[in-house]
Design an enzyme around this catalytic site. Structure first.
Site, PDB file in Angstrom:
ATOM      1  CD1 TRP A  99      -2.192  -2.096   2.271  1.00 30.69           C
ATOM      2  CD2 TRP A  99      -3.006  -1.406   0.111  1.00 30.69           C
ATOM      3  NE1 TRP A  99      -3.003  -2.963   1.566  1.00 30.69           N
ATOM      4  CE2 TRP A  99      -3.520  -2.600   0.665  1.00 30.69           C
ATOM      5  CE3 TRP A  99      -3.409  -1.048  -1.184  1.00 30.69           C
ATOM      6  CZ2 TRP A  99      -4.857  -3.144  -0.179  1.00 30.69           C
ATOM      7  CZ3 TRP A  99      -4.286  -1.181  -1.786  1.00 30.69           C
ATOM      8  CH2 TRP A  99      -4.935  -2.521  -1.315  1.00 30.69           C
ATOM      9  CG  ASP A 166      -3.048   4.107   3.997  1.00 31.77           C
ATOM     10  OD1 ASP A 166      -4.198   4.003   4.804  1.00 31.77           O
ATOM     11  OD2 ASP A 166      -3.029   3.356   3.218  1.00 31.77           O
ATOM     12  CE  LYS A 190      -8.251  -3.081   4.672  1.00 30.69           C
ATOM     13  NZ  LYS A 190      -7.639  -2.378   3.641  1.00 30.69           N
TER      14      LYS A 190
HETATM   15  C1  LIG Z   1      -6.847  -1.895   2.550  1.00 27.24           C
HETATM   16  C2  LIG Z   1      -5.912  -0.810   2.346  1.00 27.24           C
HETATM   17  C3  LIG Z   1      -5.975   0.136   1.457  1.00 27.24           C
HETATM   18  C4  LIG Z   1      -6.941  -0.030   0.292  1.00 27.24           C
HETATM   19  O1  LIG Z   1      -8.148   0.598   0.612  1.00 27.24           O
HETATM   20  P1  LIG Z   1      -9.263   0.754  -0.402  1.00 27.24           P
HETATM   21  O2  LIG Z   1     -10.357   1.472   0.430  1.00 27.24           O
HETATM   22  O3  LIG Z   1      -9.623  -0.616  -0.736  1.00 27.24           O
HETATM   23  O4  LIG Z   1      -8.843   1.793  -1.442  1.00 27.24           O
HETATM   24  C5  LIG Z   1      -4.865   1.115   1.579  1.00 27.24           C
HETATM   25  N1  LIG Z   1      -4.115   1.051   2.559  1.00 27.24           N
HETATM   26  C6  LIG Z   1      -4.215   0.118   3.457  1.00 27.24           C
HETATM   27  C7  LIG Z   1      -3.101   0.287   4.766  1.00 27.24           C
HETATM   28  C8  LIG Z   1      -4.906  -0.779   3.601  1.00 27.24           C
HETATM   29  O5  LIG Z   1      -5.046  -1.649   4.472  1.00 27.24           O
END
Ligand SMILES: *Cc1c(COP(=O)(O)O)cnc(C)c1O
Length: 357
Positions: A99, A166, A190
């Site tokens: 990511w 993020d 999540k």
């Molecule tokens: C799941 C995840 C993403 C992607 O998220 P989307 O909402 O599917 O775009 C990005 N960064 C991290 C750390 C993730 O766990």
């Protein structure tokens, strides 16, 4: 049989969130209509959005001068939107996984990017520690929890520039110092609610400093000025997020979430370290994620991987398969995961050892 949901995302949510959302799918706030079929501009839904924003501020202890948004497009759109709004000439990125790499790739479209460190040399199984951040960058981007590789930065870094983070898979899992960040983003699916919405916390003063024209839909200022209703928000997702935020508050806030998350992770890592059939994929204990516990069979027992998977599935363990870039297993222990489910997994691992070890 009781199901234990270890999926990485979309993933487990509190019973409270599911119950309240189920009720509102039929009758939302006494309107006699489903939350799926009311206008986002109705007073009932505006109240949902406002309370969700206020609770994020309260629970995360967000200082004055920040805005909270619920956008769409997932964390993946934020990989682009963050640099569009915040990267004027140069930004620093810490490369801790898939990511993080995707975030870095988008930033390169918009300016100079310095990769301050990377753990790619060891398949991202650690968090780089010794690196320096240039002081002339607009921000340092970090991925606080690496969902795929099971590493996590458990404390806010001390760096000479503001951070952009993020926090898709560890948002609201511990108290944190928001003032160190110009922006924080997290997909809902999540630790917050159903997929659809993306939480954005952004410092107002950090905006308006780039020299490019920002397309309307990508401009945080437009979303702030329109109270996160510039276009139709993911209403059901935001409703679900609100229920989770209420639940977190009622359970004792982020201090209590962190206490539980430490306890759950400790129980599982202790078994992984003890059980001769399994090993963690993250050698440095300080880097081990509390949210996504990644483990594999030890080389001696590698042939039992499929068998353990079937054995655990038969005991009601769902979603334990590791990401293809790591293999093995991944148990995601988000806020909503009860300690009892973690203990059930530990019991399964012990039984498997007795059977095959
Ligand atoms: C799941 C995840 C993403 C992607 O998220 P989307 O909402 O599917 O775009 C990005 N960064 C991290 C750390 C993730 O766990």
């Amino acid at each position: 049989m009781k199901k234990h949901n270890f999926y990485a995302g979309p993933s487990i949510l509190p019973e409270f969130t599911k119950q309240k959302t189920a009720e509102a799918i039929i009758d939302f706030a006494g309107t006699g209509l489903s939350v799926m079929e009311v206008s986002h501009r109705s007073k009932e839904f505006v109240a949902v959005m406002e309370e969700a924003q206020a609770l994020v501020k309260e629970l995360m202890n967000v200082p004055e001068g920040y805005s909270v948004l619920f956008l769409q497009g997932g964390a993946s759109l934020q990989f682009l939107m963050a640099p569009y709004n915040l990267l004027n000439t140069k930004a620093a990125y810490l490369n801790t996984g898939v990511w993080a790499g995707k975030a870095l790739k988008e930033a390169k479209l918009l300016g100079e990017v310095v990769e301050v460190a990377s753990s790619k040399d060891a398949n991202f199984n650690y968090i780089p520690k010794k690196f320096s951040v240039p002081t002339d960058v607009d921000y340092l981007h970090v991925t606080t929890n690496n969902t795929i590789f099971g590493t996590e930065m458990l404390e806010d870094l001390d760096v000479p520039v503001p951070m952009v983070a993020d926090m898709s898979s560890d948002v609201l899992s511990r108290p944190m110092d928001v003032s160190k960040y110009n922006m924080i983003y997290a997909g809902a699916q999540k630790n917050l609610g159903p997929s659809g919405a993306t939480l954005v916390v952004v410092k107002n003063d950090a905006l308006g400093k780039v020299n490019r024209v920002i397309p309307t839909i990508l401009d945080y200022k437009i979303h702030i000025d329109n109270e996160s209703m510039f276009n139709t928000p993911a209403t059901v997702s935001v409703f679900g997020c609100l229920q989770t935020l209420r639940w977190i508050k009622a359970e004792g806030g982020l201090v209590e979430m962190e206490r539980r998350n430490i306890e759950k992770a400790d129980v599982l890592y202790a078994e992984i370290d003890r059980n001769k059939m399994f090993q963690s994929t993250v050698p440095d204990k300080n880097d081990r994620s509390r949210m996504n516990v990644c483990f594999v069979m030890t080389p001696e027992y590698a042939q039992f991987e499929k068998e353990f998977d079937a054995f655990a599935t038969a005991q009601g363990m769902i979603g334990l398969k590791g990401h293809r870039s790591v293999g093995g297993f991944r148990a995601s222990l988000y806020n909503a995961m009860p300690l009892d489910s973690v203990k059930a997994l530990v019991k399964t691992m012990k039984e498997f050892e007795q059977l095959k070890g």
